[in-house]
Design an enzyme around this catalytic site. Structure first.
Site, mmCIF file in Angstrom:
data_model
loop_
_atom_site.group_PDB
_atom_site.id
_atom_site.type_symbol
_atom_site.label_atom_id
_atom_site.label_comp_id
_atom_site.label_asym_id
_atom_site.label_seq_id
_atom_site.Cartn_x
_atom_site.Cartn_y
_atom_site.Cartn_z
ATOM 1 N N TYR A 156 0.854 -1.212 0.000
ATOM 2 C CA TYR A 156 0.000 0.000 0.000
ATOM 3 C C TYR A 156 0.886 1.258 0.000
ATOM 4 O O TYR A 156 0.522 2.293 -0.539
ATOM 5 C CB TYR A 156 -0.969 -0.029 1.188
ATOM 6 C CG TYR A 156 -2.155 0.896 1.010
ATOM 7 C CD1 TYR A 156 -3.049 0.723 -0.053
ATOM 8 C CD2 TYR A 156 -2.382 1.941 1.896
ATOM 9 C CE1 TYR A 156 -4.138 1.570 -0.221
ATOM 10 C CE2 TYR A 156 -3.468 2.793 1.734
ATOM 11 C CZ TYR A 156 -4.341 2.597 0.668
ATOM 12 O OH TYR A 156 -5.414 3.447 0.516
ATOM 13 N N LYS A 163 -3.063 8.305 3.199
ATOM 14 C CA LYS A 163 -4.248 8.082 4.050
ATOM 15 C C LYS A 163 -3.991 8.576 5.481
ATOM 16 O O LYS A 163 -4.923 9.069 6.135
ATOM 17 C CB LYS A 163 -4.661 6.607 4.059
ATOM 18 C CG LYS A 163 -5.240 6.098 2.740
ATOM 19 C CD LYS A 163 -6.457 6.877 2.252
ATOM 20 C CE LYS A 163 -7.142 6.171 1.085
ATOM 21 N NZ LYS A 163 -8.176 7.032 0.437
HETATM 22 P P1 NAD Z 1 -12.648 4.045 -7.941
HETATM 23 O O1 NAD Z 1 -11.560 3.853 -8.920
HETATM 24 O O2 NAD Z 1 -14.012 3.695 -8.363
HETATM 25 O O3 NAD Z 1 -12.640 5.550 -7.392
HETATM 26 C C1 NAD Z 1 -11.474 6.339 -7.325
HETATM 27 C C2 NAD Z 1 -11.832 7.672 -7.951
HETATM 28 O O4 NAD Z 1 -10.761 8.605 -7.805
HETATM 29 C C3 NAD Z 1 -12.123 7.550 -9.447
HETATM 30 O O5 NAD Z 1 -13.424 8.018 -9.719
HETATM 31 C C4 NAD Z 1 -11.075 8.444 -10.079
HETATM 32 O O6 NAD Z 1 -11.549 9.105 -11.239
HETATM 33 C C5 NAD Z 1 -10.817 9.434 -8.948
HETATM 34 N N1 NAD Z 1 -9.589 10.186 -9.128
HETATM 35 C C6 NAD Z 1 -8.313 9.743 -9.209
HETATM 36 N N2 NAD Z 1 -7.472 10.770 -9.437
HETATM 37 C C7 NAD Z 1 -8.229 11.896 -9.489
HETATM 38 C C8 NAD Z 1 -7.944 13.282 -9.696
HETATM 39 N N3 NAD Z 1 -6.690 13.728 -9.901
HETATM 40 N N4 NAD Z 1 -8.977 14.168 -9.677
HETATM 41 C C9 NAD Z 1 -10.248 13.736 -9.487
HETATM 42 N N5 NAD Z 1 -10.578 12.447 -9.276
HETATM 43 C C10 NAD Z 1 -9.578 11.538 -9.283
HETATM 44 O O7 NAD Z 1 -12.213 3.188 -6.645
HETATM 45 P P2 NAD Z 1 -12.810 3.130 -5.172
HETATM 46 O O8 NAD Z 1 -12.271 1.882 -4.605
HETATM 47 O O9 NAD Z 1 -14.268 3.369 -5.193
HETATM 48 O O10 NAD Z 1 -12.053 4.324 -4.435
HETATM 49 C C11 NAD Z 1 -12.717 5.389 -3.781
HETATM 50 C C12 NAD Z 1 -12.061 5.718 -2.452
HETATM 51 O O11 NAD Z 1 -12.208 4.620 -1.568
HETATM 52 C C13 NAD Z 1 -10.567 6.025 -2.523
HETATM 53 O O12 NAD Z 1 -10.268 7.089 -1.633
HETATM 54 C C14 NAD Z 1 -9.948 4.746 -1.994
HETATM 55 O O13 NAD Z 1 -8.681 4.985 -1.434
HETATM 56 C C15 NAD Z 1 -10.963 4.386 -0.946
HETATM 57 N N6 NAD Z 1 -10.918 3.002 -0.470
HETATM 58 C C16 NAD Z 1 -11.035 1.968 -1.346
HETATM 59 C C17 NAD Z 1 -11.000 0.664 -0.869
HETATM 60 C C18 NAD Z 1 -11.079 -0.511 -1.811
HETATM 61 O O14 NAD Z 1 -10.657 -1.600 -1.443
HETATM 62 N N7 NAD Z 1 -11.627 -0.343 -2.988
HETATM 63 C C19 NAD Z 1 -10.863 0.423 0.510
HETATM 64 C C20 NAD Z 1 -10.765 1.506 1.386
HETATM 65 C C21 NAD Z 1 -10.787 2.801 0.875
HETATM 66 O O1 0WE Z 2 -7.043 3.020 -1.643
HETATM 67 C C1 0WE Z 2 -7.009 1.972 -2.274
HETATM 68 C C2 0WE Z 2 -6.507 1.958 -3.693
HETATM 69 C C3 0WE Z 2 -6.300 3.341 -4.265
HETATM 70 C C4 0WE Z 2 -5.499 3.375 -5.538
HETATM 71 C C5 0WE Z 2 -5.570 2.399 -6.519
HETATM 72 C C6 0WE Z 2 -4.798 2.526 -7.673
HETATM 73 C C7 0WE Z 2 -4.770 1.477 -8.749
HETATM 74 C C8 0WE Z 2 -4.449 2.062 -10.102
HETATM 75 C C9 0WE Z 2 -4.665 4.456 -5.722
HETATM 76 N N1 0WE Z 2 -3.923 4.590 -6.836
HETATM 77 C C10 0WE Z 2 -3.982 3.663 -7.811
HETATM 78 N N2 0WE Z 2 -3.210 3.837 -8.925
HETATM 79 C C11 0WE Z 2 -3.354 3.082 -10.042
HETATM 80 O O2 0WE Z 2 -2.611 3.259 -11.025
HETATM 81 N N3 0WE Z 2 -7.385 0.809 -1.641
HETATM 82 C C12 0WE Z 2 -7.679 0.847 -0.236
HETATM 83 C C13 0WE Z 2 -7.448 -0.503 -2.323
HETATM 84 C C14 0WE Z 2 -6.124 -1.168 -2.106
HETATM 85 O O3 0WE Z 2 -5.057 -0.845 -2.866
HETATM 86 C C15 0WE Z 2 -3.980 -1.591 -2.406
HETATM 87 C C16 0WE Z 2 -4.388 -2.367 -1.326
HETATM 88 C C17 0WE Z 2 -5.769 -2.088 -1.122
HETATM 89 C C18 0WE Z 2 -6.655 -2.657 -0.074
HETATM 90 C C19 0WE Z 2 -2.658 -1.616 -2.861
HETATM 91 C C20 0WE Z 2 -1.760 -2.460 -2.220
HETATM 92 C C21 0WE Z 2 -2.147 -3.226 -1.144
HETATM 93 C C22 0WE Z 2 -3.470 -3.190 -0.674
#
Ligand code: NAD
Ligand code: 0WE
Length: 256
Positions: A156, A163
């Site tokens: 991560y 975060k």
């Molecule tokens: P997602 O890809 O659907 O959403 C991420 C969004 O970030 C996308 O809509 C993308 O367009 C936007 N984004 C990235 N760079 C940007 C920029 N420069 N300007 C504007 N928008 C931008 O994925 P998600 O999993 O729904 O992620 C949403 C949030 O949830 C993130 O903060 C992620 O860290 C958090 N999160 C995700 C998980 C998981 O496992 N999926 C777990 C905990 C937290």
């Molecule tokens: O916040 C996240 C992921 C956010 C994210 C995902 C990507 C993939 C594509 C941010 N930047 C990028 N850049 C890209 O090019 N999570 C909480 C999901 C997540 O991501 C991981 C996790 C978990 C959980 C990455 C490594 C290990 C665990």
């Protein structure tokens, strides 16, 4: 539950996005919802989703762009009569290569980029929302975080540092904006299969670990996060601010 409420949702990319699961809950409760999207590639999918909930505004925003933030909140003020009740921040980004190698090797420019997009964007958008929420008599802001900001989760990496910055920002924003009856909270979700997650190597392994070690022994989906957001954004949480609600099957409570 949200009838007469006006919301702005940042971070919908497609129907799997956590932001979309939250927006759906708000729409079911009767809220009016404006959306931003980033990049032409996802514009069509976001417009289609927004249309399905009769959104009055869909507009592009790269959260690194200060002028863009000003423009978007101007457009929001126009469609919502100068008021806003709810802000959903569900945006994160780090370079893919920085989620693979060693954290130690993160270069300076990509370290700051991850923090800019994933943490400072909450500060900038909360500040822009402040006068509109003040006009509405108060408001509620929710952002998305992950345990990797508190504990080292392999791979991560720089996203964890971002975060941690986000989590701390939630507390300082809660203090500043509480004076204006604006609440600021985070949801810490376990791994959810979204666009941002699916591209990560080893995601299936993470899900298997949750199934083995989380107290509830099951993974969470975006709708579980939507339900938690519904609570934090609603009047039932009127005295809840500066906190993190874990939606992770209890994983964070374990030491092994
Ligand atoms: P997602 O890809 O659907 O959403 C991420 C969004 O970030 C996308 O809509 C993308 O367009 C936007 N984004 C990235 N760079 C940007 C920029 N420069 N300007 C504007 N928008 C931008 O994925 P998600 O999993 O729904 O992620 C949403 C949030 O949830 C993130 O903060 C992620 O860290 C958090 N999160 C995700 C998980 C998981 O496992 N999926 C777990 C905990 C937290
Ligand atoms: O916040 C996240 C992921 C956010 C994210 C995902 C990507 C993939 C594509 C941010 N930047 C990028 N850049 C890209 O090019 N999570 C909480 C999901 C997540 O991501 C991981 C996790 C978990 C959980 C990455 C490594 C290990 C665990």
């Amino acid at each position: 539950m949200f009838s007469g409420k006006r919301a702005l949702v940042l971070g919908v990319a497609n129907k799997r996005s956590i932001a979309w699961a939250i927006a759906r809950r708000l729409a079911e409760g009767g809220a009016q919802i404006a959306f931003t999207f980033q990049g032409e590639r996802i514009e069509k999918s976001v417009r289609e989703l927004a249309e399905s909930v009769s959104s009055p505004l869909v507009t592009e925003l790269d959260v690194r762009d200060d002028a863009g933030i000003d423009r978007v909140f101007g457009e929001v003020a126009d469609v919502f009569g100068g008021e806003l009740d709810i802000l959903v921040h569900s945006v994160a980004f780090a370079a893919a290569e920085d989620l693979e190698g060693r954290f130690t090797d993160t270069p300076r420019d990509r370290f700051w980029m991850a923090i800019d997009i994933s943490a400072y964007s909450l500060v900038a958008t909360a500040r822009a929302a402040e006068p509109l929420m003040e006009q509405a008599g108060g408001g509620s802001i929710v952002t998305m975080t992950y345990l990797g900001g508190e504990r080292a989760v392999p791979h991560y990496n720089v996203m964890g540092v971002a975060k941690a910055t986000l989590d701390s920002s939630v507390k300082y924003l809660a203090w500043d904006l509480g004076q204006k009856n604006i609440r600021v909270n985070a949801i810490s979700a376990g791994p959810v299969r979204t666009l941002a997650a699916r591209s990560i190597a080893g995601f299936p392994t993470m899900e298997a670990i949750v199934e083995e070690r989380a107290p509830l022994r099951r993974h969470v989906d975006a709708d579980d996060v939507g339900a938690a957001a519904e609570y934090l954004l609603g009047d039932g949480a009127k005295n809840v601010t500066g906190t993190t609600l874990y939606v992770d099957s209890g994983y964070h409570a374990m030491g092994m």
